[in-house]
Each structure stands twice: as C-alpha cells, then as structure tokens.
Design a protein around this motif. Structure first.
Motif, mmCIF file in Angstrom:
data_model
loop_
_atom_site.group_PDB
_atom_site.id
_atom_site.type_symbol
_atom_site.label_atom_id
_atom_site.label_comp_id
_atom_site.label_asym_id
_atom_site.label_seq_id
_atom_site.Cartn_x
_atom_site.Cartn_y
_atom_site.Cartn_z
ATOM 1 N N ALA A 102 0.849 -1.191 0.000
ATOM 2 C CA ALA A 102 0.000 0.000 0.000
ATOM 3 C C ALA A 102 0.885 1.242 0.000
ATOM 4 C CB ALA A 102 -0.888 -0.010 1.234
ATOM 5 N N GLY A 103 0.361 2.325 -0.519
ATOM 6 C CA GLY A 103 1.057 3.612 -0.395
ATOM 7 C C GLY A 103 1.947 3.925 -1.573
ATOM 8 N N MET A 104 2.132 5.220 -1.742
ATOM 9 C CA MET A 104 2.905 5.723 -2.870
ATOM 10 C C MET A 104 4.293 6.151 -2.385
ATOM 11 S SD MET A 104 0.710 5.513 -5.279
ATOM 12 C CE MET A 104 0.926 6.643 -6.643
ATOM 13 N N ILE A 105 5.241 6.080 -3.302
ATOM 14 C CA ILE A 105 6.635 6.415 -2.977
ATOM 15 C C ILE A 105 7.033 7.657 -3.771
ATOM 16 C CG2 ILE A 105 9.011 5.529 -3.010
ATOM 17 C CD1 ILE A 105 7.038 3.863 -1.307
ATOM 18 N N LEU A 106 7.705 8.593 -3.142
ATOM 19 C CA LEU A 106 8.178 9.788 -3.872
ATOM 20 C C LEU A 106 9.258 9.378 -4.881
ATOM 21 C CD1 LEU A 106 8.443 12.660 -1.216
ATOM 22 C CD2 LEU A 106 6.684 12.306 -2.957
ATOM 23 N N LYS A 107 9.081 9.837 -6.110
ATOM 24 C CA LYS A 107 9.994 9.462 -7.194
ATOM 25 C C LYS A 107 11.346 10.166 -7.018
ATOM 26 C CE LYS A 107 8.165 9.754 -11.401
ATOM 27 N NZ LYS A 107 8.478 8.396 -11.890
ATOM 28 N N PRO A 108 12.422 9.550 -7.499
ATOM 29 C CA PRO A 108 13.728 10.180 -7.299
ATOM 30 C C PRO A 108 13.983 11.402 -8.189
ATOM 31 C CG PRO A 108 13.981 8.099 -8.496
ATOM 32 C CD PRO A 108 12.527 8.184 -8.087
ATOM 33 N N GLU A 109 13.498 11.358 -9.466
ATOM 34 C CA GLU A 109 13.955 12.386 -10.429
ATOM 35 C C GLU A 109 13.720 13.828 -9.977
ATOM 36 O OE1 GLU A 109 11.874 9.865 -10.986
ATOM 37 O OE2 GLU A 109 11.707 9.378 -13.115
ATOM 38 N N PRO A 110 12.480 14.195 -9.563
ATOM 39 C CA PRO A 110 12.289 15.618 -9.211
ATOM 40 C C PRO A 110 13.124 16.055 -8.016
ATOM 41 C CG PRO A 110 10.184 14.414 -9.101
ATOM 42 C CD PRO A 110 11.228 13.431 -9.469
ATOM 43 N N ILE A 111 13.372 15.125 -7.097
ATOM 44 C CA ILE A 111 14.140 15.488 -5.891
ATOM 45 C C ILE A 111 15.609 15.707 -6.264
ATOM 46 C CG2 ILE A 111 14.815 14.754 -3.566
ATOM 47 C CD1 ILE A 111 12.216 13.189 -3.392
ATOM 48 N N PHE A 112 16.165 14.795 -7.073
ATOM 49 C CA PHE A 112 17.545 14.972 -7.537
ATOM 50 C C PHE A 112 17.679 16.275 -8.321
ATOM 51 C CE2 PHE A 112 18.388 10.614 -6.420
ATOM 52 C CZ PHE A 112 19.755 10.514 -6.314
ATOM 53 N N GLU A 113 16.716 16.498 -9.215
ATOM 54 C CA GLU A 113 16.848 17.686 -10.084
ATOM 55 C C GLU A 113 16.722 18.980 -9.285
ATOM 56 O OE1 GLU A 113 15.146 17.656 -13.908
ATOM 57 O OE2 GLU A 113 15.599 15.534 -14.221
ATOM 58 N N ALA A 114 15.849 18.983 -8.294
ATOM 59 C CA ALA A 114 15.690 20.184 -7.471
ATOM 60 C C ALA A 114 16.994 20.488 -6.738
ATOM 61 C CB ALA A 114 14.549 19.985 -6.472
#
Ligand code: ADE
Length: 248
Positions: free
Chosen positions: A58-70
């Motif tokens: 259950a539950g969603m995971i925050l994706k890596p790409e936007p966090i790395f890019e930010a």
C-alpha cells in the motif's frame, strides 16, 4: 545562513516564518529561507511526484527524479565555481538520526543547508543512498510528512544564529545546551495568589542566585530526565547533592 526546503506543500511554511523571532531574523537578513515545490521539478505533463512501490504494497513512494533535479539545480545555481562538498542535504524521516540540541549546534555552523521533506509512504531509496548526506528524525513517532519536522529543525537552528535572539547569552542557558534542564523562572508580581517568588531571586546577590539556579537545574533534571545527568559536567559537590537527594 541560507536554508532551502524541498516540499510538496510550500504553503505550510508561510505562517511559522512570518512571525516573531523568525520574521525579524529574515528581515535583518540573518537567514534566508526558500521553499521549493518538488512538483515544479517534474518533467511530465501530469507533474507526477509519486508512484507505486516496486514489489507491491500500500502507499505511494516519492519518485527520485524531481528530488535529484531540485537539489542539483540549487547546487549549480549557488556553487557553480566553489563546489558544494560541505553542504548538508538532510532528509526528514522517522528513520533518521535523532534531532537533539547537539545537532542544532552542529547545523547552525553551516552557511547553507538543504532540507527534503518526505511524504506519503516513503522516498525512493536512491535518494537516501546517493543524494542526502544525513537523515534526521525529530522523535520516535510518525508524522504524515517531513514538513512539521523541517519547521522544528529550522526553528531550533535559526534561534542559535548570532544576532537572532536579543541577548547573545541566552541560547547558552537553554535547557539541553548545558546538558541540564533549565532552572525555574519567575517575573513580577513577587507574590501572586499567595505564591511567592523564592526570596533569593529578589536578593540582588548574583552569586547566590547563580548557585540557586544551578542547583535547581540539577534537581529538576534529576526529577524529570535523570538519564541526562550521565553526560552533564558536574562538580564533586554537585554529585553529592544528587546522591543526597537520591537517598532522601
Ligand atoms: N516524517 C515523518 N515522521 C517524522 C519524524 N518523526 N521526524 C522527521 N521526519 C518525519
């Protein structure tokens, strides 16, 4: 100090940073706090920030790409020449190292920190492994996201910066900075509903007042957080005071 906060909910940060000591510190340019919406760093048309967990569950995971890019865009903005080796990139998570007053002092020495607020069921493990330099938990309980934890961290760190509190000396007396809890404090009136302020505090005798405060710090710590005394710097006489109390 510059603080950058990556979050899905930048609006949560508006009111805490617009009042009191914090507002003054920002107005006086002692600190700049910038919030960044992680969603602004997505590249797909739906601005997707999360996805299902590989392996199910259950539950969603925050994706890596936007966090790395930010984080990378922030680094390249500021450190195009110097490099950013000493820049702490902190993930707020209940799995992190426990946030204590010692950690606030450690963080207050940096010129720049980046905080990443986790959300949903978690953050892709590659963010932990290859981007963040440290993970911080504000206590053994689970919040619905890292935002409130980031506010706690920022508040506790900013009040230590030189010039932020009116009196330079006051953060040094804080509970936990001395390794002890703070002594009881009183203000006027000297008697209220028949409850009087301890006489020694009205005496003007600074040596006696300092002695009284130190003893109360020790006794209060003994009563409420005895485990802190193991690390506190106590004189022989103070250790005897504690032994006397324990026996009585
Ligand atoms: N996110 C969720 N719970 C947290 C906690 N206890 N500390 C830091 N970040 C969190």
């Amino acid at each position: 100090m510059r603080i950058d906060i990556l979050t899905l909910f930048p609006e949560m940060f508006q009111s805490p940073f617009s009042v009191g000591i914090f507002k003054r510190a920002i107005d006086q340019k002692l600190v700049s706090v910038n919030t960044h919406n992680i969603r602004d760093y997505t590249r797909d048309t739906h601005h997707t920030v999360d996805d299902y967990a590989y392996g199910g569950g259950a539950g969603m995971i925050l994706k890596p790409e936007p966090i790395f890019e930010a984080v990378e865009s922030m680094k390249s903005d500021i450190y195009s020449k110097e490099g950013a080796d000493a820049l702490p990139i902190l993930l707020l998570t209940p799995q992190g190292r426990l946030f204590t007053q010692e950690v606030t002092h450690e963080l207050s020495r940096y010129r720049h920190i980046i905080l990443i607020c986790g959300r949903y069921e978690g953050v892709d493990e590659r963010v932990r492994q290859h981007l963040v330099t440290d993970e911080i938990s504000i206590g053994d309980y689970v919040l619905s996201g890292g935002e409130l934890a980031a506010m706690v961290v920022v508040d506790a760190v900013v009040r230590l910066l030189p010039g932020v509190l009116g009196s330079e000396a006051s953060p040094l007396d804080d509970s936990h900075t001395t390794g002890l809890l703070e002594y009881p404090q009183y203000t006027r009136p000297a008697a209220y509903r028949g409850w009087s302020v301890p006489q020694v505090l009205l005496s003007g005798n600074h040596a006696q007042i300092a002695k009284w405060r130190r003893e109360w710090s020790i006794l209060r710590t003994l009563e409420r957080r005895p485990e802190l005394l193991d690390k506190a710097n106590l004189s022989l006489e103070e250790k005897q005071l504690i032994d006397g109390r324990k026996q009585s």
